[in-house]
Design a protein around this motif. Structure first.
Motif, short mmCIF file in Angstrom:
data_model
loop_
_atom_site.label_atom_id
_atom_site.label_comp_id
_atom_site.label_asym_id
_atom_site.label_seq_id
_atom_site.Cartn_x
_atom_site.Cartn_y
_atom_site.Cartn_z
N GLN A 68 0.77 -1.29 -0.03
CA GLN A 68 0.16 -0.35 0.46
C GLN A 68 0.53 1.29 -0.15
OE1 GLN A 68 -3.20 0.29 -0.38
NE2 GLN A 68 -3.33 -1.87 -0.58
N PRO A 69 1.13 1.27 -1.71
CA PRO A 69 2.26 2.66 -1.58
C PRO A 69 1.30 3.99 -1.31
CG PRO A 69 2.15 1.61 -3.20
CD PRO A 69 1.55 0.71 -2.50
N SER A 70 0.74 4.56 -1.61
CA SER A 70 -0.57 5.30 -1.67
C SER A 70 0.21 6.35 -0.54
CB SER A 70 -2.17 5.67 -1.23
OG SER A 70 -1.93 4.57 -2.53
N VAL A 71 0.97 5.77 0.79
CA VAL A 71 1.22 7.33 1.47
C VAL A 71 2.37 7.65 0.74
CG1 VAL A 71 1.45 7.66 3.67
CG2 VAL A 71 -0.31 6.21 3.17
N ALA A 72 3.16 6.86 0.63
CA ALA A 72 4.62 7.23 0.04
C ALA A 72 4.64 8.11 -0.74
CB ALA A 72 5.17 5.65 0.12
N ARG A 73 3.58 8.04 -1.97
CA ARG A 73 3.76 8.50 -2.77
C ARG A 73 3.07 9.90 -2.40
NH1 ARG A 73 2.01 3.08 -6.61
NH2 ARG A 73 3.83 2.82 -6.03
N GLY A 74 2.34 10.45 -1.23
CA GLY A 74 1.67 11.54 -1.10
C GLY A 74 0.17 11.57 -1.47
N LYS A 75 -0.40 10.36 -1.83
CA LYS A 75 -1.74 10.64 -2.25
C LYS A 75 -3.33 10.59 -1.21
CE LYS A 75 -0.55 7.04 -6.08
NZ LYS A 75 -1.20 6.08 -7.18
#
Ligand SMILES: [Mg+2]
Ligand SMILES: [Zn+2]
Length: 201
Positions: A68-75
């Motif tokens: 779940q990389p969305s936080v790391a990607r700022g999304k």
């Protein structure tokens, strides 16, 4: 005394989340298919609760393992992802299904958030989530299966020494490395239940 013989370890089915348990959704900001970032975007694909229950009745632990990389990607925020997670758990519970474990990797080395934009051992195709689950739940990885809709899920399963199933994969994904190519989780479940209980010779 701890019994470390493999006979005392349980088999598991590891499930990828997005595309296997819940459908991908169209991100309103990008117009592209993405993970749900809001609880109202979360839903469960047909046949998923029944598949979880059928696998558990057959003696498998059913464990979610999801990048779940969305936080790391700022999304989105971790709090938003937590709400999506809680909604999915609630939808499964409403249908009588309960996962035995849930593992998320929130890292992405290419992300924009410094604290999560780092290499890690858990981002699939690395096998870190499966190995950790095996330690924490007493699982036998050679007797387990990984089900996902992407080639990286298959690679992750192979890296952990599991048998692997593609489910609901787009035509773009390579089929070469998977032990089985299934239509969806229900189809994957039928195949898993038809297999020998151990991959060991
Ligand atoms: Mg997926
Ligand atoms: Zn990670």
């Amino acid at each position: 005394m701890l019994d470390n013989s493999s006979a005392s370890l349980a088999p598991a089915v590891f499930l990828d989340r997005d595309g296997v348990v819940n459908p991908m959704v169209t991100n309103p900001r990008t117009g592209l298919l993405d993970s749900p970032h809001r609880p109202e975007e979360a839903s469960v694909l047909p046949g998923v609760p029944e598949s979880i229950l059928a696998l558990q009745r057959a003696g498998f632990r059913v464990i979610l393992a999801s990048n779940q990389p969305s936080v790391a990607r700022g999304k989105c925020t971790l709090e938003e992802l937590r709400l999506v997670h809680e909604r999915l758990i609630e939808l499964l519970a409403n249908a009588g299904a309960r996962l035995d474990g849930v593992y998320y990797c929130h890292h992405d080395p290419k992300g924009v958030l410094p604290e999560l934009a780092c290499p890690c051992v858990c981002r699939k195709p690395a096998p870190g989530m499966l190995r950790r689950a095996a330690r924490e739940h007493g699982l036998s990885l050679p007797d387990s299966f990984m089900v996902g809709d992407r080639e990286k899920d298959v690679e992750c399963g192979r890296n952990a020494g599991c048998r692997t199933v593609l489910a609901n994969a787009s035509p773009r994904e390579s089929r070469a490395a998977a032990d089985h190519d299934a239509k969806d989780l229900a189809d994957a479940t039928s195949w898993i239940l038809s297999q020998p209980r151990t991959a060991r010779a």
